[in-house]
Design a protein around this motif. Sequence first.
Motif, mmCIF file in Angstrom:
data_model
loop_
_atom_site.group_PDB
_atom_site.id
_atom_site.type_symbol
_atom_site.label_atom_id
_atom_site.label_comp_id
_atom_site.label_asym_id
_atom_site.label_seq_id
_atom_site.Cartn_x
_atom_site.Cartn_y
_atom_site.Cartn_z
ATOM 1 N N ASP A 52 0.790 -1.228 0.000
ATOM 2 C CA ASP A 52 0.000 0.000 0.000
ATOM 3 C C ASP A 52 0.823 1.280 0.000
ATOM 4 O O ASP A 52 0.330 2.329 -0.399
ATOM 5 C CB ASP A 52 -0.959 0.024 1.199
ATOM 6 N N GLU A 57 0.262 0.968 6.775
ATOM 7 C CA GLU A 57 1.084 -0.207 6.481
ATOM 8 C C GLU A 57 2.398 -0.133 7.253
ATOM 9 O O GLU A 57 2.840 -1.138 7.828
ATOM 10 C CB GLU A 57 1.346 -0.275 4.983
ATOM 11 N N GLU A 60 1.827 -1.076 10.853
ATOM 12 C CA GLU A 60 1.617 -2.522 10.983
ATOM 13 C C GLU A 60 2.930 -3.287 10.842
ATOM 14 O O GLU A 60 3.157 -4.271 11.553
ATOM 15 C CB GLU A 60 0.600 -2.993 9.944
ATOM 16 N N PRO A 114 -2.653 -7.844 3.737
ATOM 17 C CA PRO A 114 -1.776 -6.725 4.108
ATOM 18 C C PRO A 114 -0.316 -7.172 4.220
ATOM 19 O O PRO A 114 -0.023 -8.304 4.617
ATOM 20 C CB PRO A 114 -2.317 -6.291 5.472
#
Length: 183
Positions: A52, A57, A60, A114
């Motif tokens: 992304d 992101e 994370e 993700p």
Amino acid sequence: MHFAPDTNDVLAFDVALLNTVSTASRSGTDELATVSQLADLLAGSGFSGRIDHDEQELREVHETRADLRRVWSLDRDDMVVELNGWLATTGATPRLVRHDRLDWHVHATPDDAPLAVRIRVEAALALVDVVRSDETGRLRVCEADDCDGVLADLSRNGSKRFCSVRCGNRVNMIAFRARSAGG
């Protein structure tokens, strides 16, 4: 130590990721502080699928880095508990794939998962190989007193002690100077 090529690649990526923290990096700063730095880290990693390139992101991935750093030094049984938890919570479903220049290897998440989830699952699968081979002792923290870097010792004799040549040279020079001063 001989693991499958994709396991070696993931362990090398994990070491690079873990050594971006300020206490382990060459610069002494967090070398994964920006989305651009994350893109640079990923550039040669072989990660395919969704990326992304945004702050969410990056946050994370930071969480995954912290969890992986904690797991890196656990004993074998405690590591198994953590890895099983990671695989369960991510819904990992291993499958063999072949793409780009890579021969058959394992993916365990959808390509649109993700990035942090894919990093976590790839790390878990690589560490599963390490655990199954009873080689968790090859996952180490650098022996230099002033370094928190990590290493995956994939050498044949398992004698690697430092995260980088820089740390090894620095420790050896300190030892040499101490011997010279004493003699």
